[in-house]
Design an enzyme around this catalytic site. Structure first.
Site, mmCIF file in Angstrom:
data_model
loop_
_atom_site.group_PDB
_atom_site.id
_atom_site.type_symbol
_atom_site.label_atom_id
_atom_site.label_comp_id
_atom_site.label_asym_id
_atom_site.label_seq_id
_atom_site.Cartn_x
_atom_site.Cartn_y
_atom_site.Cartn_z
ATOM 1 N N SER A 5 0.806 -1.212 0.000
ATOM 2 C CA SER A 5 0.000 0.000 0.000
ATOM 3 C C SER A 5 0.841 1.265 0.000
ATOM 4 C CB SER A 5 -0.906 0.013 1.233
ATOM 5 O OG SER A 5 -0.159 -0.069 2.415
ATOM 6 N N CYS A 6 0.474 2.154 -0.899
ATOM 7 C CA CYS A 6 0.875 3.563 -0.889
ATOM 8 C C CYS A 6 2.280 3.863 -1.406
ATOM 9 C CB CYS A 6 0.730 4.180 0.500
ATOM 10 S SG CYS A 6 -0.935 4.075 1.162
ATOM 11 N N ASP A 7 2.342 4.955 -2.139
ATOM 12 C CA ASP A 7 3.595 5.547 -2.585
ATOM 13 C C ASP A 7 3.441 7.059 -2.463
ATOM 14 O OD1 ASP A 7 5.224 3.220 -4.047
ATOM 15 O OD2 ASP A 7 3.104 2.996 -4.557
ATOM 16 N N GLU A 92 2.875 6.287 5.163
ATOM 17 C CA GLU A 92 3.075 4.950 4.598
ATOM 18 C C GLU A 92 3.100 3.933 5.732
ATOM 19 O OE1 GLU A 92 3.956 4.086 1.251
ATOM 20 O OE2 GLU A 92 3.617 6.154 0.616
#
Length: 418
Positions: A5-7, A92
């Protein structure tokens, strides 16, 4: 559950054009989760007032700043957002040697929102977050589900002059100032030996755990990460690909560049599957304090089939009704123990329209192409309008009070025609 998940990205001069800082994030969350975009005005608070976060209550401060947030609709905090002082924060999930399991406390997403509400610079946001981390800790499941999904947090924080990377492990942490170039984070520790602030016991705790010998140069990422890299392999790939995309555009990074990066599927940054990109954000912050920042949000899943819509802070911003999810108050299953015994409908008006349009895009080539072309035209039109404003300043504030909502209505109009 493995990290997926997530950048989050930031680009500062000289990697950007026109003396601007460009911030961007993809929020990758469970594919059935609704992400809303909401605005909260600045407020004064009474002495002794309490603040109810996702799981716990903490002391409120005397004044909170105006914020615009992109957030999972079921919780109090936010995945990403900005405040009236042009501070932007994205977080993050990170995992390491220290267990992330524990009692309910502040979520990393709660800390994002509190940092934005209480800090007028990026460095102050680091201080706010770490002070609350020390006092209350971080913990609690980060999914609207009975299954436990817990993690530590890293944060990328920026303002008009610099960025800060803050990485945490339990109550211990390290922070690095970034004053030029670009930086990205993706579910793994990345602060090495350049540490500009840290918890006073970060090194001694690691030595006591046998993670650091006390003699070799202290490298936060090496010391606090897993002894093997298997669990962060996927995030490592996204991190490297994101870094390459930033470097490819070095010196010419704009809002459009960042939107293209967030839409990139080959890198895995634009995620699909059980975890997918459920919301995206791009902010353009001029280093000149006389010029406004512009914050673009999708409020819908899949950035490749979404519109980045602009928001600008002005004195009379209005509520963002079309992207605000239904509220269930004290009856919300999140607030009652045992938690998550049911899952109410949290779809906002734009989400519902977009959901139907996305189905057409997937199943009807001609109709889908027409919708997508309309979306890109609307987005380009708004970017052109915003370029004039962030280059020359605000002339008409009243027009901007409903800027985001008017763009949402234009987007919904496109879907209505389909």
């Amino acid at each position: 559950m493995y990290p997926s998940s997530c950048d989050t990205f930031v680009a500062l001069p000289p990697s950007t054009e026109a003396q601007r800082i460009i911030f961007g994030k993809n929020s990758d969350r469970p594919c059935d989760e609704v992400q809303e975009v909401v605005y909260h005005p600045a407020r004064d608070h009474d002495a002794g007032e309490k603040l109810e976060c996702t799981y716990i209550e903490i002391e409120q401060v005397a004044h909170t700043y105006a914020v615009v947030l992109s957030k999972p609709a079921w919780l109090w905090g936010a995945e990403m957002g900005a405040n009236e002082h042009q501070v932007c924060i994205g977080n993050e999930a990170v995992w390491g040697r220290e267990s992330a399991d524990g009692d309910e406390a502040l979520l990393g997403m709660d800390l994002v929102r509190i940092g934005l509400e209480r800090a007028d610079t990026a460095e102050k946001a680091v201080d706010v977050i770490t002070e609350l981390l020390q006092k209350y800790g971080q913990g609690g499941t980060c999914m609207e589900d009975e299954c436990s999904f817990t993690y530590h947090n890293s944060f990328l924080i920026t303002d008009r002059k610099e960025a800060w990377l803050l990485e945490t492990s339990g109550k211990h942490w390290a922070a690095e100032r970034v004053q030029g170039g670009s930086r990205n984070i993706s579910n793994q520790y990345s602060i090495t030996t350049k540490i500009d602030k840290e918890h006073p016991e970060t090194r001694e705790y690691a030595r006591g755990q046998g993670w650091w010998d006390g003699a070799t140069p202290f490298n936060f990422s090496t010391v606090y990460s897993f002894t093997t890299t298997a669990r962060i392999e996927a995030s490592g790939s996204r991190y490297c690909e994101g870094k390459k995309l930033l470097e490819k555009n070095n010196g010419h990074i704009t809002a459009e560049t960042m939107m293209d990066i967030l839409r990139d599927k080959d890198s895995g940054i634009n995620m699909e599957g059980s975890f997918m990109t459920t919301g995206s954000m791009v902010s353009v912050i001029p280093t000149n304090p006389a010029l406004p920042g512009v914050h673009y949000f999708t409020a819908t899943p899949g950035p490749e089939r979404s519109v980045f819509k602009p928001f600008i802070f002005v004195k009379n911003n209005n509520e963002l009704k079309e992207t605000s999810s239904p509220s269930y108050g004290a009856e919300d299953p999140v607030k009652n123990k045992p938690r998550f015994q049911s899952k109410p409908d949290r779809k906002h008006a734009l989400f519902l329209k977009h959901e139907r349009a996305a189905a057409i895009i997937e199943s009807h080539e001609d109709k889908g192409k027409k919708i997508t072309e309309g979306m890109r035209e609307l987005e380009k039109e708004k970017r052109t309008q915003m370029e004039e404003i962030i280059s020359n300043g605000i002339v008409e504030q009243d027009f901007l009070a409903d800027l985001f909502s008017s763009c949402v209505q234009g987007e919904m109009g496109l879907y209505g025609k389909s």
